[in-house]
Write a protein that holds these residues in place. Structure first.
Motif, PDB file in Angstrom:
ATOM      1  N   ALA A  35       0.826  -1.207   0.000  1.00  0.00           N
ATOM      2  CA  ALA A  35       0.000   0.000   0.000  1.00  0.00           C
ATOM      3  C   ALA A  35       0.862   1.259   0.000  1.00  0.00           C
ATOM      4  N   GLN A  36       1.946   1.241   0.779  1.00  0.00           N
ATOM      5  CA  GLN A  36       2.835   2.408   0.824  1.00  0.00           C
ATOM      6  C   GLN A  36       3.461   2.669  -0.547  1.00  0.00           C
ATOM      7  N   VAL A  37       4.007   1.622  -1.141  1.00  0.00           N
ATOM      8  CA  VAL A  37       4.641   1.787  -2.448  1.00  0.00           C
ATOM      9  C   VAL A  37       3.603   2.227  -3.477  1.00  0.00           C
ATOM     10  N   SER A  38       2.386   1.727  -3.362  1.00  0.00           N
ATOM     11  CA  SER A  38       1.335   2.100  -4.324  1.00  0.00           C
ATOM     12  C   SER A  38       0.989   3.574  -4.246  1.00  0.00           C
ATOM     13  N   TRP A  39       0.875   4.117  -3.042  1.00  0.00           N
ATOM     14  CA  TRP A  39       0.545   5.541  -3.009  1.00  0.00           C
ATOM     15  C   TRP A  39       1.752   6.394  -3.353  1.00  0.00           C
ATOM     16  N   ILE A  76      10.652   2.473 -10.955  1.00  0.00           N
ATOM     17  CA  ILE A  76      10.981   1.421  -9.981  1.00  0.00           C
ATOM     18  C   ILE A  76       9.763   1.068  -9.134  1.00  0.00           C
ATOM     19  N   SER A  77       8.964   2.061  -8.801  1.00  0.00           N
ATOM     20  CA  SER A  77       7.819   1.818  -7.915  1.00  0.00           C
ATOM     21  C   SER A  77       6.727   0.966  -8.582  1.00  0.00           C
ATOM     22  N   LEU A  78       6.610   1.031  -9.892  1.00  0.00           N
ATOM     23  CA  LEU A  78       5.567   0.250 -10.580  1.00  0.00           C
ATOM     24  C   LEU A  78       5.720  -1.256 -10.348  1.00  0.00           C
ATOM     25  N   PRO A  79       6.866  -1.869 -10.698  1.00  0.00           N
ATOM     26  CA  PRO A  79       6.976  -3.317 -10.438  1.00  0.00           C
ATOM     27  C   PRO A  79       7.085  -3.639  -8.947  1.00  0.00           C
ATOM     28  N   THR A  80       7.623  -2.708  -8.161  1.00  0.00           N
ATOM     29  CA  THR A  80       7.751  -2.956  -6.721  1.00  0.00           C
ATOM     30  C   THR A  80       6.384  -3.086  -6.077  1.00  0.00           C
ATOM     31  N   PHE A  96      -8.808 -10.008   3.626  1.00  0.00           N
ATOM     32  CA  PHE A  96      -8.002  -9.171   4.513  1.00  0.00           C
ATOM     33  C   PHE A  96      -7.221  -8.148   3.702  1.00  0.00           C
ATOM     34  N   HIS A  97      -6.542  -8.623   2.659  1.00  0.00           N
ATOM     35  CA  HIS A  97      -5.640  -7.753   1.900  1.00  0.00           C
ATOM     36  C   HIS A  97      -6.362  -6.580   1.242  1.00  0.00           C
ATOM     37  N   VAL A  98      -7.391  -6.872   0.471  1.00  0.00           N
ATOM     38  CA  VAL A  98      -7.997  -5.849  -0.387  1.00  0.00           C
ATOM     39  C   VAL A  98      -8.547  -4.658   0.401  1.00  0.00           C
ATOM     40  N   PRO A  99      -9.419  -4.858   1.398  1.00  0.00           N
ATOM     41  CA  PRO A  99      -9.950  -3.666   2.072  1.00  0.00           C
ATOM     42  C   PRO A  99      -8.901  -2.890   2.869  1.00  0.00           C
ATOM     43  N   ASN A 100      -7.988  -3.598   3.537  1.00  0.00           N
ATOM     44  CA  ASN A 100      -6.965  -2.905   4.321  1.00  0.00           C
ATOM     45  C   ASN A 100      -5.980  -2.176   3.419  1.00  0.00           C
ATOM     46  N   PHE A 101      -5.583  -2.813   2.343  1.00  0.00           N
ATOM     47  CA  PHE A 101      -4.719  -2.183   1.348  1.00  0.00           C
ATOM     48  C   PHE A 101      -5.395  -0.920   0.808  1.00  0.00           C
ATOM     49  N   PHE A 102      -6.674  -1.047   0.489  1.00  0.00           N
ATOM     50  CA  PHE A 102      -7.432   0.061  -0.090  1.00  0.00           C
ATOM     51  C   PHE A 102      -7.449   1.277   0.848  1.00  0.00           C
ATOM     52  N   VAL A 103      -7.644   1.046   2.144  1.00  0.00           N
ATOM     53  CA  VAL A 103      -7.664   2.158   3.103  1.00  0.00           C
ATOM     54  C   VAL A 103      -6.308   2.841   3.169  1.00  0.00           C
ATOM     55  N   ILE A 104      -5.244   2.059   3.340  1.00  0.00           N
ATOM     56  CA  ILE A 104      -3.906   2.647   3.476  1.00  0.00           C
ATOM     57  C   ILE A 104      -3.501   3.358   2.190  1.00  0.00           C
ATOM     58  N   TYR A 105      -3.762   2.719   1.067  1.00  0.00           N
ATOM     59  CA  TYR A 105      -3.437   3.319  -0.232  1.00  0.00           C
ATOM     60  C   TYR A 105      -4.194   4.633  -0.433  1.00  0.00           C
ATOM     61  N   ASN A 106      -5.488   4.628  -0.169  1.00  0.00           N
ATOM     62  CA  ASN A 106      -6.285   5.843  -0.370  1.00  0.00           C
ATOM     63  C   ASN A 106      -5.901   6.950   0.582  1.00  0.00           C
ATOM     64  N   SER A 109      -2.583   8.337  -0.589  1.00  0.00           N
ATOM     65  CA  SER A 109      -2.735   9.123  -1.821  1.00  0.00           C
ATOM     66  C   SER A 109      -3.412  10.458  -1.552  1.00  0.00           C
ATOM     67  N   LEU A 110      -4.450  10.445  -0.710  1.00  0.00           N
ATOM     68  CA  LEU A 110      -5.173  11.675  -0.407  1.00  0.00           C
ATOM     69  C   LEU A 110      -4.315  12.654   0.383  1.00  0.00           C
ATOM     70  N   ILE A 111      -3.678  12.168   1.422  1.00  0.00           N
ATOM     71  CA  ILE A 111      -2.859  13.055   2.258  1.00  0.00           C
ATOM     72  C   ILE A 111      -1.621  13.518   1.492  1.00  0.00           C
ATOM     73  N   GLY A 112      -0.970  12.582   0.777  1.00  0.00           N
ATOM     74  CA  GLY A 112       0.195  12.965  -0.027  1.00  0.00           C
ATOM     75  C   GLY A 112      -0.156  13.989  -1.085  1.00  0.00           C
TER      76      GLY A 112
END
Length: 179
Positions: A35-39, A76-80, A96-106, A109-112
């Motif tokens: 999630a971190q790398v995605s945002w 680099i971040s794309l394949p990572t 577990f993965h999808v909803p938690n990932f979605f929250v952290i990613y969003n 992305s929003l705060i960044g």
């Protein structure tokens, strides 16, 4: 044992498809890293697209060496991110993965985006209130999904225990544990 050949094959296939058992913090860290790398990828992507737009408009941005850092970080971040998402799905269930990932990613992305690109600079009090309310709905919904998953696991565990007990006592469909 008390299992037929077909049932043993079914259980073996289910075990092979199940996520690997690891300590919870390790499984969480794979999802968190993805999630971190995605945002970060979103922010680098926005930066890269801005560089391209300005350059195509006649103001070449690629004379600054820092622009190369942004492009390389984006590439680099794309394949990572794909690596960490796959690694997380390998050790975590999708529920577990999808909803938690979605929250952290969003949230990232929003705060960044708000901090780096001033995406909220024109917000009024109502906008901030709706924004915080939306985040509350997002986080609350994921908390409910996690809670319902926990209840489902408990129910499945009790059912498995009851089946084992029934097999041991010879109550499961007239079979005994010695079959």
């Amino acid at each position: 044992g008390g299992l037929g050949a077909g049932q043993e094959e079914e259980e073996a296939a289910a075990a092979a498809a199940a996520p690997r058992k690891m300590p919870r913090f390790v499984r969480f860290s794979y999802m968190w890293a993805g999630a971190q790398v995605s945002w970060f990828t979103v922010l680098f992507g926005k930066s890269f697209s801005t560089l391209l737009l300005l350059s195509f408009a006649g103001d070449n941005q690629f004379t600054d060496p820092f622009c190369v850092v942004i492009v390389v970080a984006f590439l680099i971040s794309l394949p990572t991110q794909l690596f960490y998402v796959q690694a997380s799905l390998h050790v975590n269930e999708a529920l577990f993965h999808v909803p938690n990932f979605f929250v952290i990613y969003n949230l990232g992305s929003l705060i960044g985006g708000a901090l780096l690109f001033e995406e909220m600079k024109d917000f009024q009090a109502l906008n901030y209130g709706l924004f915080v309310g939306g985040i509350g709905v997002l986080v609350g919904g994921v908390a409910l999904v996690n809670f319902s998953d926990r209840l489902k696991r408990r129910r499945q565990k009790r059912l498995q225990q009851a089946r084992r007990w029934a097999l041991e006592e010879g109550l499961a469909g007239g079979r005994t544990g010695s079959e």
